[in-house]
Scaffold this motif. Sequence first.
Motif, short mmCIF file in Angstrom:
data_model
loop_
_atom_site.label_atom_id
_atom_site.label_comp_id
_atom_site.label_asym_id
_atom_site.label_seq_id
_atom_site.Cartn_x
_atom_site.Cartn_y
_atom_site.Cartn_z
N VAL A 233 19.82 99.99 115.13
CA VAL A 233 21.25 100.01 115.43
C VAL A 233 21.83 101.34 114.96
O VAL A 233 21.66 101.73 113.79
CB VAL A 233 21.99 98.86 114.74
CG1 VAL A 233 23.50 98.93 115.04
CG2 VAL A 233 21.43 97.52 115.17
N VAL A 234 22.51 102.05 115.86
CA VAL A 234 23.25 103.24 115.44
C VAL A 234 24.33 102.80 114.44
O VAL A 234 25.13 101.92 114.76
CB VAL A 234 23.91 103.94 116.65
CG1 VAL A 234 24.78 105.10 116.19
CG2 VAL A 234 22.85 104.41 117.64
N PRO A 235 24.34 103.34 113.23
CA PRO A 235 25.25 102.83 112.20
C PRO A 235 26.72 103.12 112.52
O PRO A 235 27.08 104.24 112.87
CB PRO A 235 24.80 103.55 110.93
CG PRO A 235 24.12 104.78 111.40
CD PRO A 235 23.48 104.42 112.72
N GLY A 236 27.53 102.09 112.35
CA GLY A 236 28.94 102.23 112.66
C GLY A 236 29.81 102.56 111.47
O GLY A 236 31.01 102.86 111.63
N SER A 237 29.26 102.50 110.25
CA SER A 237 30.06 102.82 109.07
C SER A 237 29.18 103.41 107.98
O SER A 237 27.98 103.09 107.91
CB SER A 237 30.80 101.59 108.53
OG SER A 237 29.87 100.61 108.11
N ALA A 238 29.76 104.25 107.16
CA ALA A 238 29.05 104.86 106.03
C ALA A 238 30.10 105.40 105.06
O ALA A 238 31.23 105.70 105.44
CB ALA A 238 28.13 105.98 106.50
N ALA A 239 29.70 105.51 103.82
CA ALA A 239 30.63 106.01 102.80
C ALA A 239 29.86 106.64 101.66
O ALA A 239 28.70 106.31 101.41
CB ALA A 239 31.52 104.87 102.27
#
Length: 364
Positions: A233-239
């Motif tokens: 899955v192409v990641p939709g969030s990161a921090a």
Amino acid sequence: MIIERLREYVAAETPTGDAAALNAFADRLADRYGELGGTVRREPSPTGDHLVADFPGRGPRAADAPLLFLAHHDTVWPIGQLENAMPWREADGIIHGPGVFDMKGGLVILETALERVADRDHRPVRVVVVADEEIGSPSARALVTAASAGVYAAFGLEPPHPNGDLKTSRWGSTRVRIEVTGREAHAALDPASGISAIDELVDQLIAVRQLIAGYDNVLCNVGTITGGGRTNVVPGSAAADIGFRFVDPETERAVLDAVAGLTAVRSGAELEVRVMSNRPAWQPSGATDALLAEVAAAGRSVGQDVGGAAASGAADTNLTGWLGVPTLDGLGPVGKGAHAVHEQVIAATLAERVDLVAAIIRSL
């Protein structure tokens, strides 16, 4: 008695953010300060209550401006650290355990000194114990600011320099969170419709590194990174959470403004930059030099040589020093290993620091 009390406090593990554990420990401190003659109030916070204790002065200086002592009861260690990885241990005059150095040793020193001066003439004393110091005291800044109004001087119970010197200034410290929102998609069947939040975050962190390279005396540590969930899955969030350290307020402002102005590299990606906590740089001053001279005189009265030097770490004394209150830190016991599994204190310095803090309260 000092060592027994320290062991009792270390046994009550108090990780930052564990409100139940912190509030139970605050109950213990509140009872103790009440026994010593203090008027105690709690400042509620969702992640753990802060304490303020006011002790009346005695004799000719009873109406003088108070001395402010700053402390904290949270530690970096999770529940179970004492049992699993850092058991209490005394050997060859050294005490090991989570929080002995940072900073339950300081808490024990302060309350023992207050007991020591209970029947002596002295200024009023105000004590502030913070529940989230280890993450920058985000919920306690207003409390520390208010408590410092009108005080004669402020003192921190944090660990001293390795040779026992007090801390006369501190670098500024700011925690920043960069959050990226992308768009999820199947990583094999439809990657072009996705926007990788992780790739965007990596590029932003590289941009931060390039920014920092243009400044002298700035420290930057990427402390945590989170994002994504599955490799297909192409990641939709990161921090990412970043810790910055600054020697002066001008550099601090320039760097933080530049970080706040970061923009997304990828079309459609969204970027949010938030300051999570901030402690301004506490710079050297004549007021601190004068206070150190007074404390050195108090030290000589109990047979101790007291010195001072600048420090790179941050604490709540950053705020009082920045506000212009004459400030010194490092009245905790001598030791080493803050935030490390070999955390330890030299047992003999507990009593020595009690003598010094009691002398400060009596003589200033």
